[in-house]
Design an enzyme around this catalytic site. Structure first.
Site, PDB file in Angstrom:
ATOM      1  N   ILE A 100      -2.401   2.778   3.037  1.00 44.03           N
ATOM      2  CA  ILE A 100      -2.067   1.408   3.406  1.00 44.03           C
ATOM      3  C   ILE A 100      -0.859   1.386   4.331  1.00 44.03           C
ATOM      4  O   ILE A 100      -0.858   0.697   5.361  1.00 44.03           O
ATOM      5  CB  ILE A 100      -1.789   0.553   2.155  1.00 44.03           C
ATOM      6  CG1 ILE A 100      -3.036   0.510   1.265  1.00 44.03           C
ATOM      7  CG2 ILE A 100      -1.367  -0.856   2.545  1.00 44.03           C
ATOM      8  CD1 ILE A 100      -4.221  -0.132   1.909  1.00 44.03           C
TER       9      ILE A 100
ATOM     10  N   LYS B 229      -0.070   4.894  -7.789  1.00 40.07           N
ATOM     11  CA  LYS B 229      -1.191   3.967  -7.981  1.00 40.07           C
ATOM     12  C   LYS B 229      -2.331   4.532  -8.829  1.00 40.07           C
ATOM     13  O   LYS B 229      -3.274   3.814  -9.143  1.00 40.07           O
ATOM     14  CB  LYS B 229      -1.746   3.548  -6.624  1.00 40.07           C
ATOM     15  CG  LYS B 229      -2.304   4.707  -5.807  1.00 40.07           C
ATOM     16  CD  LYS B 229      -2.823   4.230  -4.458  1.00 40.07           C
ATOM     17  CE  LYS B 229      -3.426   5.395  -3.672  1.00 40.07           C
ATOM     18  NZ  LYS B 229      -3.953   4.970  -2.363  1.00 40.07           N
TER      19      LYS B 229
ATOM     20  N   ILE C 173       3.639  -4.739  -1.765  1.00 40.82           N
ATOM     21  CA  ILE C 173       2.204  -4.572  -1.964  1.00 40.82           C
ATOM     22  C   ILE C 173       1.927  -4.370  -3.441  1.00 40.82           C
ATOM     23  O   ILE C 173       2.427  -3.431  -4.054  1.00 40.82           O
ATOM     24  CB  ILE C 173       1.670  -3.384  -1.156  1.00 40.82           C
ATOM     25  CG1 ILE C 173       1.845  -3.684   0.327  1.00 40.82           C
ATOM     26  CG2 ILE C 173       0.211  -3.112  -1.477  1.00 40.82           C
ATOM     27  CD1 ILE C 173       1.487  -2.556   1.230  1.00 40.82           C
ATOM     28  N   SER C 174       1.128  -5.280  -4.008  1.00 39.55           N
ATOM     29  CA  SER C 174       0.795  -5.210  -5.420  1.00 39.55           C
ATOM     30  C   SER C 174      -0.703  -4.924  -5.581  1.00 39.55           C
ATOM     31  O   SER C 174      -1.363  -4.449  -4.646  1.00 39.55           O
ATOM     32  CB  SER C 174       1.203  -6.502  -6.127  1.00 39.55           C
ATOM     33  OG  SER C 174       1.083  -6.368  -7.527  1.00 39.55           O
TER      34      SER C 174
ATOM     35  N   LYS D 236      -4.675  -5.027 -10.536  1.00 40.04           N
ATOM     36  CA  LYS D 236      -4.464  -4.457 -11.869  1.00 40.04           C
ATOM     37  C   LYS D 236      -3.213  -5.007 -12.541  1.00 40.04           C
ATOM     38  O   LYS D 236      -2.968  -4.744 -13.722  1.00 40.04           O
ATOM     39  CB  LYS D 236      -4.411  -2.932 -11.776  1.00 40.04           C
ATOM     40  CG  LYS D 236      -5.740  -2.317 -11.350  1.00 40.04           C
ATOM     41  CD  LYS D 236      -5.634  -0.828 -11.153  1.00 40.04           C
ATOM     42  CE  LYS D 236      -6.999  -0.229 -10.803  1.00 40.04           C
ATOM     43  NZ  LYS D 236      -7.572  -0.777  -9.553  1.00 40.04           N
TER      44      LYS D 236
ATOM     45  N   LYS E 157       3.379  -2.594 -11.854  1.00 39.42           N
ATOM     46  CA  LYS E 157       3.311  -3.433 -10.671  1.00 39.42           C
ATOM     47  C   LYS E 157       3.592  -4.895 -11.019  1.00 39.42           C
ATOM     48  O   LYS E 157       4.192  -5.627 -10.221  1.00 39.42           O
ATOM     49  CB  LYS E 157       1.936  -3.300  -9.997  1.00 39.42           C
ATOM     50  CG  LYS E 157       1.635  -1.900  -9.477  1.00 39.42           C
ATOM     51  CD  LYS E 157       2.580  -1.474  -8.367  1.00 39.42           C
ATOM     52  CE  LYS E 157       2.187  -2.026  -7.031  1.00 39.42           C
ATOM     53  NZ  LYS E 157       3.006  -1.473  -5.925  1.00 39.42           N
TER      54      LYS E 157
ATOM     55  N   SER F 147      -9.249   4.690   0.714  1.00 43.44           N
ATOM     56  CA  SER F 147      -7.851   5.085   0.566  1.00 43.44           C
ATOM     57  C   SER F 147      -7.761   6.347  -0.293  1.00 43.44           C
ATOM     58  O   SER F 147      -8.689   6.689  -1.033  1.00 43.44           O
ATOM     59  CB  SER F 147      -7.038   3.957  -0.069  1.00 43.44           C
ATOM     60  OG  SER F 147      -7.517   3.670  -1.367  1.00 43.44           O
TER      61      SER F 147
ATOM     62  N   THR G  59     -17.815   5.743 -14.618  1.00 47.21           N
ATOM     63  CA  THR G  59     -17.298   5.581 -15.978  1.00 47.21           C
ATOM     64  C   THR G  59     -18.207   4.747 -16.868  1.00 47.21           C
ATOM     65  O   THR G  59     -18.421   5.074 -18.043  1.00 47.21           O
ATOM     66  CB  THR G  59     -15.902   4.941 -15.939  1.00 47.21           C
ATOM     67  OG1 THR G  59     -15.967   3.726 -15.197  1.00 47.21           O
ATOM     68  CG2 THR G  59     -14.899   5.872 -15.293  1.00 47.21           C
TER      69      THR G  59
ATOM     70  N   ARG H 287     -12.036   5.255 -18.920  1.00 44.49           N
ATOM     71  CA  ARG H 287     -10.827   6.054 -19.083  1.00 44.49           C
ATOM     72  C   ARG H 287      -9.719   5.218 -19.706  1.00 44.49           C
ATOM     73  O   ARG H 287      -9.766   3.978 -19.670  1.00 44.49           O
ATOM     74  CB  ARG H 287     -10.383   6.598 -17.726  1.00 44.49           C
ATOM     75  CG  ARG H 287     -11.370   7.557 -17.083  1.00 44.49           C
ATOM     76  CD  ARG H 287     -10.932   7.988 -15.709  1.00 44.49           C
ATOM     77  NE  ARG H 287     -10.871   6.859 -14.779  1.00 44.49           N
ATOM     78  CZ  ARG H 287     -10.563   6.984 -13.489  1.00 44.49           C
ATOM     79  NH1 ARG H 287     -10.289   8.175 -12.989  1.00 44.49           N
ATOM     80  NH2 ARG H 287     -10.522   5.923 -12.707  1.00 44.49           N
TER      81      ARG H 287
END
Length: 609
Positions: free
Chosen positions: A286, A362, A400-401, A404, A416, A445, A466, A533
């Protein structure tokens, strides 16, 4: 062949053909040819007039391998005008125009000149038509773009694709032929068309398609074994930047359920031009894309700050190479946001106008195992950069958040959310405008699911997902970076900006699309479900119920309503995290991040669009 040689050849050919037509017309009408002064004058005038009018209408500049109705009309005009000129001359000189002779001459000219031109196109088409390595191609879309694709494939010698049918949802086109190619039916018949016509390639040629429509059509194409491509942007085709032979693969971003967010160029130019801008985490996915987007608005300096020297070096070299003709200065600083003194020194030295804070940990599973690192980098690092920005008079700070941070169930999201509170708390006591930007997963990313899936597919599988019901919001790296930049321009202070990310995407569907896009079938590559997870949720949210506000401040951009800030409790975690057991630290972070109540703010809220 040079243009001069080509021009000379065509003029010589037309001289012979025009004279031959005039001579032959006398034989057909009179059974004989009398070489009189009138015959010679008429011949010379006819040739001169035809060549003159052909030059006037630029007939000699036409590429005859692509000739069509327009070129035929030009030949018609040139012959009519040249014949008319000769008839007038005959009337003036002899008083007896040879009307029958000149009519036959006109017909023969059209036949001979037009035939000589179009024979080359016919030869080229037939030569291309019988190439043994042609791949039978289905074109989706029988509109102007699809027709343009078919025409270039039929005419082009550099493309081994043979269009054999169109697919179009307009029922009025079904069973018709376009350029000799039948319209097979609607998109629901893609599978049948591929099987019946032995299709090897599919080209999606409808530039006006929405993301949802592309997704729907690609889902049908994925049921076949044909290789699916998508038409480049129509602007690139029209300007000649690419040809239809340069079809690109269908990308995952083509299948997002919304159109990309567009920028307010005028507002951004006013905000960013000639400014000094600092980007933390500038070597990341980013952060580096933010730098690429920023240069379009001609800032005076961009300070690339990051902890990893290789990634910072790479983005510095890329920017210097790409924008060497600009006057923008690219400055690199190898520094850790956890180092408060270093952040203060950098801010003091460069006095940036705007700070984009992209540095963060992250990875959800890694932060679950190392919560203290999330505190150090995401919480303390954010506080260090924010305080340094405030104390050195930065105008706007953009953090930048992540989605989540909404009702977080994991350490990364909790860290965050607490960082967001710090930023909003700083806005209350500082002249600097502090804002946060919240978005979902970013396609491609580092550490995201797309590169992970691609590596698994390259190894032959299996692809691990998952949970079959796991869904996520997605956006592209450039789009995420644009949102961050746009938020900085819209900032009044204290906002949390949120992008309308459209419909969420099921991770298992994403995996299936990547498998088929890679040329494999779902039978070739297995999908294995491994279980959720630690810290993961089945779905993510962009705003919790206490933050929701319905109005947009910019197309596709919302701001959340401010929640209560627990700054003393956050400070307590910062001071004592190193003394806490990991599980207890995780518990404290999650408890605080999920303790929300709406806080009524004194500043005007929300900002006006």
């Amino acid at each position: 062949m040079s243009y001069k040689k080509r021009l000379s050849l065509f003029i010589l050919l037309d001289l012979v053909l025009v004279f031959s037509a005039f001579l032959l017309s006398h034989l057909l009408v009179n059974d004989t040819v009398a070489i009189t002064q009138a015959f010679i004058l008429s011949s010379i005038l006819l040739i001169a007039m035809y060549i003159g009018f052909s030059g006037l209408y630029k007939l000699y500049k036409k590429a005859w391998e692509y000739a069509g109705v327009i070129e035929l009309l030009i030949i018609l005009k040139a012959t009519v005008l040249s014949i008319t000129a000769v008839l007038l001359m005959q009337t003036v000189v002899t008083g007896q125009p040879l009307l029958r002779v000149m009519t036959v001459t006109w017909l023969l000219q059209i036949l001979m000149i037009g035939g000589s031109r179009f024979v080359w196109r016919i030869y080229r088409n037939q030569k291309h038509h019988y190439r043994y390595d042609h791949k039978r191609t289905l074109i989706i879309g029988a509109g102007s773009a699809g027709t343009m694709v078919a025409r270039q494939l039929l005419n082009g010698s550099d493309c081994a694709l043979k269009p054999v049918a169109f697919i179009d949802d307009n029922p009025h086109k079904h069973k018709l032929d376009i350029l000799g190619i039948p319209v097979y039916g609607g998109t629901e018949e893609i599978v049948d068309a591929v099987e019946e016509l032995d299709i090897l390639k599919i080209i999606i040629a409808i530039p006006s398609l929405s993301k949802k429509q592309v997704n729907r059509i690609y889902a049908e194409c994925a049921k076949t074994e044909a290789d699916t491509k998508i038409l480049p942007m129509i602007e690139d085709l029209m300007t000649g930047k690419v040809s239809v032979s340069q079809m690109r693969e269908v990308q995952v971003e083509d299948l997002l359920g919304r159109k990309p967010v567009e920028l307010n160029i005028e507002l951004l130019s006013e905000t960013l031009e000639s400014k000094t801008i600092l980007v933390t985490g500038a070597g990341g996915s980013i952060g580096s894309e933010i730098c690429r987007q920023l240069v379009k608005f001609n800032p005076s300096e961009i300070i690339l700050l990051g902890h990893g020297e290789n990634s910072i070096y790479n983005i510095e070299m890329e920017l210097i190479h790409e924008y060497e003709d600009t006057e923008i200065r690219f400055i690199t600083e190898i520094a850790d946001v956890q180092d408060a003194q270093k952040m203060m020194e950098i801010m003091y030295e460069y006095k940036p106008d705007i700070v984009y804070h992209a540095a963060a940990h992250k990875h959800v599973p890694l932060m679950e195992r190392n919560p203290e690192e999330a505190v150090k980098n995401n919480i303390i690092g954010t506080r260090n950069v924010a305080q340094a920005a405030s104390w050195n008079g930065v105008d706007t700070f953009v953090m930048i958040s992540t989605d989540k941070a909404v009702n977080p169930t994991n350490v990364m999201g909790a860290s965050k959310k607490l960082a967001e509170m710090i930023v909003q708390g700083m806005d209350q006591v500082s002249n600097t405008k502090f804002v946060a930007v919240r978005f979902g997963n970013v396609l491609g990313s580092r550490g995201s699911v797309i590169p992970h899936f691609k590596k698994q597919i390259e190894r032959g599988g299996p692809v691990t997902v998952t949970h079959p019901d796991m869904i996520r919001y997605f956006m592209t790296i450039p789009e995420a970076s644009r949102l961050v930049i746009q938020a900085g321009a819209l900032a009044e202070g204290g906002e949390i900006f949120v992008l309308d990310m459209g419909d969420p995407v099921k991770i298992v569907d994403l995996a299936k699309n990547l498998i088929t896009m890679s040329g494999n079938s779902l039978e070739d590559i297995d999908i294995v479900f491994t279980g959720i997870r630690p810290g993961e949720k089945l779905f993510e949210e962009l705003l919790n119920k206490d933050e929701v506000r319905s109005e947009q401040v910019y197309p596709k951009i919302y701001i959340g309503q401010r929640a209560e800030l627990y700054l003393d409790e956050i400070e307590a975690i910062i001071e004592n995290y190193s003394l806490m057991e990991k599980e207890y630290l995780k518990q404290k972070m999650l408890e605080l991040a999920n303790r929300t109540s709406v806080y009524q703010r004194k500043k005007s809220w929300p900002i006006s669009s």
